[in-house]
Write a protein that holds these residues in place. Structure first.
Motif, PDB file in Angstrom:
ATOM      1  N   ASP A  61      39.087   8.269 -23.858  1.00  0.00           N
ATOM      2  CA  ASP A  61      38.522   6.965 -24.177  1.00  0.00           C
ATOM      3  C   ASP A  61      38.044   6.845 -25.622  1.00  0.00           C
ATOM      4  N   GLN A  62      38.366   7.827 -26.455  1.00  0.00           N
ATOM      5  CA  GLN A  62      37.955   7.824 -27.868  1.00  0.00           C
ATOM      6  C   GLN A  62      39.195   7.805 -28.769  1.00  0.00           C
ATOM      7  N   PRO A  63      39.119   7.129 -29.925  1.00  0.00           N
ATOM      8  CA  PRO A  63      40.279   7.116 -30.823  1.00  0.00           C
ATOM      9  C   PRO A  63      40.628   8.517 -31.298  1.00  0.00           C
ATOM     10  N   GLY A  64      41.913   8.746 -31.368  1.00  0.00           N
ATOM     11  CA  GLY A  64      42.418  10.010 -31.889  1.00  0.00           C
ATOM     12  C   GLY A  64      43.766   9.772 -32.549  1.00  0.00           C
ATOM     13  N   PRO A  65      44.301  10.786 -33.213  1.00  0.00           N
ATOM     14  CA  PRO A  65      45.566  10.627 -33.931  1.00  0.00           C
ATOM     15  C   PRO A  65      46.768  10.801 -32.996  1.00  0.00           C
ATOM     16  N   LEU A  66      47.498   9.724 -32.770  1.00  0.00           N
ATOM     17  CA  LEU A  66      48.714   9.777 -31.964  1.00  0.00           C
ATOM     18  C   LEU A  66      49.912   9.746 -32.901  1.00  0.00           C
ATOM     19  N   VAL A  67      50.854  10.648 -32.686  1.00  0.00           N
ATOM     20  CA  VAL A  67      52.035  10.716 -33.549  1.00  0.00           C
ATOM     21  C   VAL A  67      52.926   9.511 -33.272  1.00  0.00           C
ATOM     22  N   ALA A  68      53.205   8.741 -34.314  1.00  0.00           N
ATOM     23  CA  ALA A  68      54.083   7.576 -34.207  1.00  0.00           C
ATOM     24  C   ALA A  68      55.481   7.897 -34.738  1.00  0.00           C
ATOM     25  N   GLN A  69      55.543   8.784 -35.722  1.00  0.00           N
ATOM     26  CA  GLN A  69      56.825   9.107 -36.340  1.00  0.00           C
ATOM     27  C   GLN A  69      56.707  10.468 -36.991  1.00  0.00           C
ATOM     28  N   MET A  70      57.823  11.216 -36.992  1.00  0.00           N
ATOM     29  CA  MET A  70      57.809  12.519 -37.654  1.00  0.00           C
ATOM     30  C   MET A  70      59.189  12.780 -38.242  1.00  0.00           C
ATOM     31  N   GLU A  71      59.200  13.238 -39.470  1.00  0.00           N
ATOM     32  CA  GLU A  71      60.459  13.658 -40.093  1.00  0.00           C
ATOM     33  C   GLU A  71      60.314  15.122 -40.467  1.00  0.00           C
ATOM     34  N   ALA A  72      61.425  15.834 -40.416  1.00  0.00           N
ATOM     35  CA  ALA A  72      61.379  17.271 -40.675  1.00  0.00           C
ATOM     36  C   ALA A  72      62.581  17.705 -41.502  1.00  0.00           C
ATOM     37  N   ARG A  73      62.327  18.666 -42.385  1.00  0.00           N
ATOM     38  CA  ARG A  73      63.391  19.279 -43.196  1.00  0.00           C
ATOM     39  C   ARG A  73      63.335  20.782 -42.996  1.00  0.00           C
ATOM     40  N   TYR A  74      64.407  21.330 -42.480  1.00  0.00           N
ATOM     41  CA  TYR A  74      64.519  22.772 -42.258  1.00  0.00           C
ATOM     42  C   TYR A  74      65.327  23.340 -43.422  1.00  0.00           C
ATOM     43  N   LEU A  75      64.672  24.156 -44.255  1.00  0.00           N
ATOM     44  CA  LEU A  75      65.305  24.625 -45.487  1.00  0.00           C
ATOM     45  C   LEU A  75      65.847  26.046 -45.371  1.00  0.00           C
ATOM     46  N   ARG A  76      65.071  26.927 -44.751  1.00  0.00           N
ATOM     47  CA  ARG A  76      65.494  28.308 -44.530  1.00  0.00           C
ATOM     48  C   ARG A  76      64.904  28.760 -43.207  1.00  0.00           C
ATOM     49  N   SER A  77      65.573  29.681 -42.534  1.00  0.00           N
ATOM     50  CA  SER A  77      65.052  30.133 -41.251  1.00  0.00           C
ATOM     51  C   SER A  77      64.047  31.268 -41.440  1.00  0.00           C
ATOM     52  N   VAL A  78      63.172  31.386 -40.452  1.00  0.00           N
ATOM     53  CA  VAL A  78      62.291  32.537 -40.336  1.00  0.00           C
ATOM     54  C   VAL A  78      62.584  33.163 -38.976  1.00  0.00           C
ATOM     55  N   ALA A  79      62.170  34.402 -38.804  1.00  0.00           N
ATOM     56  CA  ALA A  79      62.583  35.148 -37.623  1.00  0.00           C
ATOM     57  C   ALA A  79      61.392  35.802 -36.923  1.00  0.00           C
ATOM     58  N   PHE A  80      61.687  36.343 -35.774  1.00  0.00           N
ATOM     59  CA  PHE A  80      60.685  37.036 -34.980  1.00  0.00           C
ATOM     60  C   PHE A  80      59.886  38.016 -35.833  1.00  0.00           C
ATOM     61  N   ASP A  81      58.596  37.959 -35.693  1.00  0.00           N
ATOM     62  CA  ASP A  81      57.618  38.839 -36.325  1.00  0.00           C
ATOM     63  C   ASP A  81      57.395  38.556 -37.811  1.00  0.00           C
TER      64      ASP A  81
END
Length: 147
Positions: A61-81
Protein backbone atom coordinates in the motif's frame (compact mmCIF):
# COMPACT_ATOMS: atom_id res chain seq x y z
CA UNK A 1 33.85 3.27 -4.32
CA UNK A 2 37.58 3.09 -3.80
CA UNK A 3 40.25 3.71 -6.40
CA UNK A 4 41.41 0.12 -5.83
CA UNK A 5 37.94 -1.17 -6.84
CA UNK A 6 37.95 1.08 -9.90
CA UNK A 7 41.31 -0.32 -10.96
CA UNK A 8 40.51 -3.94 -10.11
CA UNK A 9 37.33 -4.04 -12.20
CA UNK A 10 38.09 -1.30 -14.76
CA UNK A 11 35.19 0.87 -13.58
CA UNK A 12 34.75 4.19 -15.37
CA UNK A 13 32.51 7.15 -14.54
CA UNK A 14 30.60 8.12 -11.43
CA UNK A 15 28.34 5.61 -9.67
CA UNK A 16 26.19 5.97 -6.55
CA UNK A 17 26.50 2.31 -5.51
CA UNK A 18 28.86 -0.56 -6.15
CA UNK A 19 28.63 -4.17 -5.02
CA UNK A 20 30.96 -7.09 -5.55
CA UNK A 21 29.41 -10.33 -6.73
CA UNK A 22 30.80 -13.78 -7.48
CA UNK A 23 28.94 -15.52 -10.32
CA UNK A 24 27.15 -18.59 -8.93
CA UNK A 25 26.55 -21.84 -10.79
CA UNK A 26 22.80 -21.21 -10.61
CA UNK A 27 23.31 -18.04 -12.68
CA UNK A 28 25.00 -19.91 -15.53
CA UNK A 29 24.00 -21.78 -18.67
CA UNK A 30 25.29 -25.21 -19.67
CA UNK A 31 28.54 -23.63 -20.92
CA UNK A 32 29.23 -22.03 -17.49
CA UNK A 33 28.58 -18.52 -18.85
CA UNK A 34 26.34 -16.18 -16.87
CA UNK A 35 22.83 -16.42 -18.29
CA UNK A 36 21.37 -13.21 -19.76
CA UNK A 37 18.73 -13.11 -17.02
CA UNK A 38 21.43 -13.20 -14.31
CA UNK A 39 22.61 -9.71 -15.27
CA UNK A 40 19.07 -8.36 -14.88
CA UNK A 41 18.76 -9.99 -11.46
CA UNK A 42 22.04 -8.37 -10.37
CA UNK A 43 20.57 -5.01 -11.40
CA UNK A 44 17.37 -5.81 -9.50
CA UNK A 45 19.27 -6.66 -6.32
CA UNK A 46 21.10 -3.34 -6.47
CA UNK A 47 17.86 -1.46 -7.31
CA UNK A 48 16.20 -2.84 -4.15
CA UNK A 49 19.21 -1.96 -1.99
CA UNK A 50 19.35 1.53 -3.48
CA UNK A 51 15.64 2.19 -2.86
CA UNK A 52 16.04 1.23 0.79
CA UNK A 53 19.26 3.26 1.11
CA UNK A 54 17.55 6.45 -0.11
CA UNK A 55 14.69 6.08 2.38
CA UNK A 56 12.16 4.09 0.34
CA UNK A 57 10.09 1.22 1.66
CA UNK A 58 8.44 -1.83 0.18
CA UNK A 59 4.78 -2.42 1.08
CA UNK A 60 1.72 -3.23 -1.03
CA UNK A 61 0.00 0.00 0.00
CA UNK A 62 3.05 2.31 -0.21
CA UNK A 63 4.64 3.81 -3.36
CA UNK A 64 7.65 1.97 -4.64
CA UNK A 65 9.68 1.71 -7.85
CA UNK A 66 7.95 -0.48 -10.44
CA UNK A 67 9.93 -1.32 -13.57
CA UNK A 68 8.16 0.11 -16.63
CA UNK A 69 10.90 -0.44 -19.19
CA UNK A 70 14.38 -1.93 -19.34
CA UNK A 71 17.03 -2.00 -22.03
CA UNK A 72 20.17 -4.08 -21.85
CA UNK A 73 23.48 -4.34 -23.70
CA UNK A 74 25.53 -7.50 -23.33
CA UNK A 75 29.11 -6.66 -24.32
CA UNK A 76 31.23 -9.55 -23.04
CA UNK A 77 30.38 -12.71 -21.15
CA UNK A 78 31.38 -13.59 -17.62
CA UNK A 79 31.55 -17.13 -16.29
CA UNK A 80 31.07 -19.27 -13.24
CA UNK A 81 33.10 -18.10 -10.24
CA UNK A 82 34.12 -14.79 -11.86
CA UNK A 83 34.11 -11.87 -9.45
CA UNK A 84 32.41 -8.81 -10.89
CA UNK A 85 31.40 -5.35 -9.70
CA UNK A 86 27.80 -4.23 -10.19
CA UNK A 87 27.15 -0.47 -10.22
CA UNK A 88 24.07 1.76 -10.15
CA UNK A 89 23.46 5.46 -10.64
CA UNK A 90 20.27 7.49 -10.90
CA UNK A 91 20.20 9.19 -14.30
CA UNK A 92 17.02 11.22 -14.71
CA UNK A 93 13.82 11.96 -12.85
CA UNK A 94 10.36 13.31 -13.56
CA UNK A 95 7.32 13.82 -11.35
CA UNK A 96 6.37 10.13 -10.98
CA UNK A 97 9.29 8.32 -12.61
CA UNK A 98 13.05 8.09 -12.71
CA UNK A 99 15.76 6.12 -14.50
CA UNK A 100 18.66 4.09 -13.23
CA UNK A 101 21.79 3.11 -15.11
CA UNK A 102 23.39 -0.21 -14.20
CA UNK A 103 26.67 -1.78 -15.24
CA UNK A 104 28.61 -4.97 -14.62
CA UNK A 105 32.39 -4.75 -14.72
CA UNK A 106 35.22 -7.29 -15.01
CA UNK A 107 38.39 -5.82 -16.50
CA UNK A 108 36.14 -3.18 -18.04
CA UNK A 109 32.48 -2.95 -18.93
CA UNK A 110 30.73 -6.26 -19.71
CA UNK A 111 27.06 -5.24 -19.38
CA UNK A 112 25.06 -2.01 -19.26
CA UNK A 113 21.40 -1.35 -18.71
CA UNK A 114 18.90 1.44 -18.17
CA UNK A 115 15.59 1.01 -16.38
CA UNK A 116 12.63 3.37 -16.31
CA UNK A 117 11.03 3.11 -12.88
CA UNK A 118 7.58 4.44 -12.00
CA UNK A 119 6.66 5.45 -8.48
CA UNK A 120 3.41 3.57 -7.95
CA UNK A 121 1.38 1.78 -5.30
CA UNK A 122 1.86 -1.95 -6.04
CA UNK A 123 -1.63 -3.01 -4.92
CA UNK A 124 -3.43 -0.55 -7.22
CA UNK A 125 -0.89 0.48 -9.86
CA UNK A 126 -1.68 4.13 -9.07
CA UNK A 127 1.19 6.43 -10.05
CA UNK A 128 2.36 8.62 -7.18
CA UNK A 129 4.72 11.63 -7.29
CA UNK A 130 8.16 10.96 -5.87
CA UNK A 131 8.43 12.29 -2.32
CA UNK A 132 10.56 15.41 -1.77
CA UNK A 133 13.03 13.36 0.31
CA UNK A 134 13.46 10.69 -2.41
CA UNK A 135 13.78 13.39 -5.10
CA UNK A 136 16.47 15.16 -3.08
CA UNK A 137 18.46 11.94 -2.64
CA UNK A 138 18.25 11.07 -6.35
CA UNK A 139 19.39 14.59 -7.30
CA UNK A 140 22.24 14.46 -4.77
CA UNK A 141 23.38 11.23 -6.46
CA UNK A 142 23.44 12.86 -9.89
CA UNK A 143 19.94 12.48 -11.34
CA UNK A 144 18.98 15.28 -13.73
CA UNK A 145 15.42 16.60 -13.71
CA UNK A 146 13.51 16.29 -16.98
CA UNK A 147 10.27 18.01 -18.06
Amino acid sequence: MTEAERAEFGIEGGWAMVRRHRIRWSECDQFAHANNAAYLLLAEDLRVSHWLAIGGRFALDQPGPLVAQMEARYLRSVAFDDEVAVTLRPATLRRTSFTHDYAVWKQGLVFSSRAVLVSAVPSTGEKVPLSPAIRARLIAEGAKEEG
